[in-house]
Design a protein around this motif. Structure first.
Motif, PDB file in Angstrom:
ATOM      1  N   ARG A 191       0.798  -1.219   0.000  1.00  0.00           N
ATOM      2  CA  ARG A 191       0.000   0.000   0.000  1.00  0.00           C
ATOM      3  C   ARG A 191       0.837   1.278   0.000  1.00  0.00           C
ATOM      4  O   ARG A 191       0.303   2.363  -0.238  1.00  0.00           O
ATOM      5  CB  ARG A 191      -0.948  -0.015   1.206  1.00  0.00           C
ATOM      6  N   LEU A 192       2.136   1.158   0.283  1.00  0.00           N
ATOM      7  CA  LEU A 192       2.959   2.359   0.424  1.00  0.00           C
ATOM      8  C   LEU A 192       4.158   2.430  -0.525  1.00  0.00           C
ATOM      9  O   LEU A 192       4.704   3.510  -0.766  1.00  0.00           O
ATOM     10  CB  LEU A 192       3.472   2.469   1.868  1.00  0.00           C
ATOM     11  N   ALA A 193       4.603   1.273  -1.043  1.00  0.00           N
ATOM     12  CA  ALA A 193       5.863   1.235  -1.795  1.00  0.00           C
ATOM     13  C   ALA A 193       5.821   2.053  -3.072  1.00  0.00           C
ATOM     14  O   ALA A 193       6.870   2.504  -3.559  1.00  0.00           O
ATOM     15  CB  ALA A 193       6.243  -0.209  -2.118  1.00  0.00           C
ATOM     16  N   ASP A 194       4.639   2.267  -3.661  1.00  0.00           N
ATOM     17  CA  ASP A 194       4.567   3.055  -4.885  1.00  0.00           C
ATOM     18  C   ASP A 194       4.434   4.547  -4.600  1.00  0.00           C
ATOM     19  O   ASP A 194       4.394   5.358  -5.529  1.00  0.00           O
ATOM     20  CB  ASP A 194       3.402   2.582  -5.756  1.00  0.00           C
ATOM     21  N   ARG A 195       4.411   4.937  -3.325  1.00  0.00           N
ATOM     22  CA  ARG A 195       4.241   6.352  -2.965  1.00  0.00           C
ATOM     23  C   ARG A 195       5.455   6.929  -2.241  1.00  0.00           C
ATOM     24  O   ARG A 195       5.640   8.144  -2.219  1.00  0.00           O
ATOM     25  CB  ARG A 195       3.001   6.510  -2.078  1.00  0.00           C
ATOM     26  N   PHE A 196       6.266   6.058  -1.646  1.00  0.00           N
ATOM     27  CA  PHE A 196       7.364   6.534  -0.808  1.00  0.00           C
ATOM     28  C   PHE A 196       8.635   5.733  -1.079  1.00  0.00           C
ATOM     29  O   PHE A 196       8.579   4.628  -1.638  1.00  0.00           O
ATOM     30  CB  PHE A 196       6.993   6.425   0.684  1.00  0.00           C
ATOM     31  N   ASP A 197       9.740   6.304  -0.664  1.00  0.00           N
ATOM     32  CA  ASP A 197      11.021   5.602  -0.729  1.00  0.00           C
ATOM     33  C   ASP A 197      10.999   4.487   0.313  1.00  0.00           C
ATOM     34  O   ASP A 197      10.643   4.715   1.483  1.00  0.00           O
ATOM     35  CB  ASP A 197      12.153   6.595  -0.436  1.00  0.00           C
ATOM     36  N   VAL A 198      11.346   3.277  -0.103  1.00  0.00           N
ATOM     37  CA  VAL A 198      11.245   2.105   0.776  1.00  0.00           C
ATOM     38  C   VAL A 198      12.544   1.314   0.718  1.00  0.00           C
ATOM     39  O   VAL A 198      13.158   1.169  -0.339  1.00  0.00           O
ATOM     40  CB  VAL A 198      10.071   1.193   0.341  1.00  0.00           C
ATOM     41  N   GLU A 199      12.956   0.795   1.864  1.00  0.00           N
ATOM     42  CA  GLU A 199      14.103  -0.111   1.904  1.00  0.00           C
ATOM     43  C   GLU A 199      13.799  -1.246   2.873  1.00  0.00           C
ATOM     44  O   GLU A 199      13.237  -1.023   3.952  1.00  0.00           O
ATOM     45  CB  GLU A 199      15.378   0.618   2.327  1.00  0.00           C
ATOM     46  N   ILE A 200      14.195  -2.447   2.481  1.00  0.00           N
ATOM     47  CA  ILE A 200      13.950  -3.647   3.287  1.00  0.00           C
ATOM     48  C   ILE A 200      15.233  -4.063   3.979  1.00  0.00           C
ATOM     49  O   ILE A 200      16.287  -4.162   3.340  1.00  0.00           O
ATOM     50  CB  ILE A 200      13.439  -4.810   2.416  1.00  0.00           C
ATOM     51  N   VAL A 201      15.123  -4.346   5.271  1.00  0.00           N
ATOM     52  CA  VAL A 201      16.240  -4.903   6.033  1.00  0.00           C
ATOM     53  C   VAL A 201      15.884  -6.353   6.348  1.00  0.00           C
ATOM     54  O   VAL A 201      15.019  -6.616   7.183  1.00  0.00           O
ATOM     55  CB  VAL A 201      16.499  -4.125   7.335  1.00  0.00           C
ATOM     56  N   PRO A 202      16.493  -7.319   5.673  1.00  0.00           N
ATOM     57  CA  PRO A 202      16.117  -8.720   5.888  1.00  0.00           C
ATOM     58  C   PRO A 202      16.434  -9.183   7.300  1.00  0.00           C
ATOM     59  O   PRO A 202      17.320  -8.642   7.967  1.00  0.00           O
ATOM     60  CB  PRO A 202      16.942  -9.483   4.852  1.00  0.00           C
ATOM     61  N   GLY A 203      15.695 -10.204   7.731  1.00  0.00           N
ATOM     62  CA  GLY A 203      15.901 -10.739   9.074  1.00  0.00           C
ATOM     63  C   GLY A 203      16.000 -12.244   9.085  1.00  0.00           C
ATOM     64  O   GLY A 203      15.667 -12.922   8.101  1.00  0.00           O
ATOM     65  N   VAL A 204      16.471 -12.800  10.177  1.00  0.00           N
ATOM     66  CA  VAL A 204      16.556 -14.251  10.354  1.00  0.00           C
ATOM     67  C   VAL A 204      15.147 -14.808  10.477  1.00  0.00           C
ATOM     68  O   VAL A 204      14.343 -14.317  11.283  1.00  0.00           O
ATOM     69  CB  VAL A 204      17.369 -14.607  11.608  1.00  0.00           C
ATOM     70  N   THR A 205      14.813 -15.814   9.693  1.00  0.00           N
ATOM     71  CA  THR A 205      13.463 -16.363   9.722  1.00  0.00           C
ATOM     72  C   THR A 205      13.306 -17.403  10.827  1.00  0.00           C
ATOM     73  O   THR A 205      14.283 -17.975  11.323  1.00  0.00           O
ATOM     74  CB  THR A 205      13.103 -17.027   8.380  1.00  0.00           C
ATOM     75  N   SER A 206      12.057 -17.685  11.163  1.00  0.00           N
ATOM     76  CA  SER A 206      11.767 -18.709  12.162  1.00  0.00           C
ATOM     77  C   SER A 206      12.183 -20.095  11.676  1.00  0.00           C
ATOM     78  O   SER A 206      12.481 -20.978  12.485  1.00  0.00           O
ATOM     79  CB  SER A 206      10.281 -18.704  12.509  1.00  0.00           C
ATOM     80  N   VAL A 207      12.193 -20.286  10.357  1.00  0.00           N
ATOM     81  CA  VAL A 207      12.628 -21.575   9.811  1.00  0.00           C
ATOM     82  C   VAL A 207      14.088 -21.824  10.162  1.00  0.00           C
ATOM     83  O   VAL A 207      14.469 -22.918  10.611  1.00  0.00           O
ATOM     84  CB  VAL A 207      12.425 -21.619   8.288  1.00  0.00           C
ATOM     85  N   SER A 208      14.929 -20.802   9.984  1.00  0.00           N
ATOM     86  CA  SER A 208      16.343 -20.943  10.331  1.00  0.00           C
ATOM     87  C   SER A 208      16.514 -21.150  11.829  1.00  0.00           C
ATOM     88  O   SER A 208      17.342 -21.956  12.273  1.00  0.00           O
ATOM     89  CB  SER A 208      17.114 -19.703   9.877  1.00  0.00           C
TER      90      SER A 208
END
Length: 502
Positions: free
Chosen positions: A124-141
């Motif tokens: 809902r927001l990525a096409d309107r604002f500057d966005v950056e993703i910081v990946p995280g350790v998943t529960s699977v790992s």
């Protein structure tokens, strides 16, 4: 895209242990003007608890409380309507800060783009604002680490499944993968247990609860109280090479399978499962080349003219305790290896060897599907090869079926050393069929070399046919209709002057 001055950060904070928050995630959380996080209506946010040590006292906090997580709602749109409305409103709350030039760190348990609440804000927001993703350790790992067990290695396949799938679909996917993680447990846990039982993988599976936290638990599935399974738990099925479950020795057997006529997606899940479980693969070299072998499997290729010998070889392997898969193209019971194996297995020396047949799509159905429904009424299947039966028998059967006015699927129409039968067949059929009878010529259907043409019976040219072809000869009721989409061929299910039985 119109970029505003505020920046949205999707910050993965890992599975629960604050020390598993990445250095970058900690920095972004500490520098952000606004820290946003989700929770259920009880108000306790796991993500905020994990991130709290990295937050500043002067930061703006945005608490996004789900209106409903389980149970019922009086929203006119039901559960989905309530959730969609919540996401829209939550996105606008964050947008207000972003428009004002504030940076927003939206916390996500695990990884932001892996079954996370963040994803709904991102859309809902990525096409309107500057966005950056910081990946995280998943529960699977984290769960794998808690079990101290590898999940997959080499070319094994790992599948992540939501526990919300229907039990039959879960079981099907569990049967066709090497390793799996089943998420979203909670109230779905009884369904997951049934799927593990149906797929035969219950003994391999482990239950991990709240991985990486001080409340972490690792249990066998059978030791879990199904009434006390939290949402933050996961079922892990390691691959066969890592599950540490001693399989009961299985008796030797021969399973004859059909790969389908060419395309990989025409090979059924059941056939793939049998191939994966085999110790030995036996078959004509061209068909074996379509099968990927795993480490430890033995591959026994042979010429296509030694069917009885191949069957006896497979049965002998099984008698010595091997799980043998005999590979055929198409369906193994249609001019393929099933008959040879079952026939040889009838001999007394093989009486104690179990033989099973697993079906596959046959070439006649594949070719028919390419042009419509030429086999829509009664039809016969005839091999034109005279290698295992005399031509007099072939000719008699062609004449009988033609006289009976049935469509005919012709297998093995020609080879390098056998070229005259197509012309002889055409001449026989013209004694009973009109010259304009539709003939479908399917060549290498399901492969990159596929071609499908429709000609009339009188214009069927023997030199156009080879061993990779299958022919469908229409009946008197078969029609070929031209359209912008190409030629469509069908044989009506209604026969002229038919009367319903009383």
């Amino acid at each position: 895209m119109s970029i505003q001055s505020g920046k949205l950060w999707g910050v993965g904070i890992g599975p629960g242990d604050p020390e598993l928050v990445t250095v970058k995630a900690a920095r972004v959380i500490g520098e952000a003007d606004v820290v946003a996080f989700h929770s259920a209506q009880h108000g306790r946010s796991i993500s905020r608890g994990v991130a709290s040590r990295y937050m500043r006292e002067d930061q703006i906090e945005v608490h996004l409380v789900y209106p409903v997580t389980t149970g019922t709602t009086d929203h006119p749109g039901g559960y989905q309507g309530a959730i969609d409305e919540f996401y829209e409103q939550a996105a606008e709350r964050l947008a207000e800060h972003l428009v004002s030039g504030r940076s927003v760190a939206l916390l996500a348990e695990g990884d932001p783009l892996f079954y996370s609440s963040y994803m709904h804000m991102h859309k809902r927001l990525a096409d309107r604002f500057d966005v950056e993703i910081v990946p995280g350790v998943t529960s699977v790992s984290a769960a794998s680490a808690a079990m101290e067990t590898p999940l997959v290695e080499r070319d094994e396949v790992f599948t992540v499944l939501p526990g919300t799938l229907p039990v039959d679909e879960l079981a099907r996917r569990l049967r066709t993968t090497d390793a799996a993680a089943i998420m979203k447990l909670g109230r779905t846990f009884p369904t997951v247990v049934r799927a593990l039982e149906q797929s035969g993988r219950l003994a391999e599976a482990r239950y991990v609860e709240r991985a990486s936290t001080d409340r972490e638990r690792v249990l066998a599935i059978g030791d879990v109280d199904q009434s006390e399974v939290p949402y933050f738990s996961i079922a892990i099925v390691p691959s066969p090479s890592n599950n540490n479950v001693a399989a009961d020795p299985l008796p030797g057997e021969v399973v004859v399978v059909g790969l389908g006529p060419g395309a990989d997606h025409w090979t059924t899940d059941e056939v793939r499962q049998e191939i994966a479980a085999a110790t030995d693969l036996v078959g004509y070299v061209t068909y074996l080349d379509r099968v990927s072998t795993r480490p430890g499997q033995a591959r026994h290729a042979s010429d296509n003219k030694v069917e009885s010998e191949r069957a006896a070889f497979a049965l002998d392997l099984a008698k010595r305790g091997k799980r043998v898969v005999v590979v055929s193209s198409g369906d193994p019971g249609v001019f393929a290896m099933a008959a040879a194996v079952v026939e040889v297995a009838a001999e007394p020396q093989w009486s104690d060897v179990r033989v099973r047949v697993v079906p596959g799509m046959t070439a006649a159905n594949a070719v028919a599907s390419r042009v419509g429904a030429p086999l829509g009424h009664d039809y016969a299947v005839i091999s034109l090869s005279d290698r295992l039966k005399p031509w007099s028998v072939v000719a008699a059967r062609l004449s009988a079926v033609a006289a009976a006015d049935m469509a005919i699927a012709i297998y093995n129409p020609a080879s390098k050393s056998r070229t005259w039968q197509v012309g002889a067949m055409r001449d026989l059929l013209l004694e009973h069929r009109e010259a304009d009878t539709p003939v479908v010529i399917g060549r290498a259907v399901g492969t990159a070399d596929e071609s499908v043409r429709v000609v009339t019976l009188e214009k069927l040219e023997p030199e156009d046919i080879d061993m990779r072809c299958l022919l469908i000869i229409g009946s008197s009721q078969t029609e070929a209709v031209e359209s912008d989409a190409g030629t469509r061929v069908f044989t009506s299910r209604r026969y002229p002057d038919s009367q319903p039985s009383s």
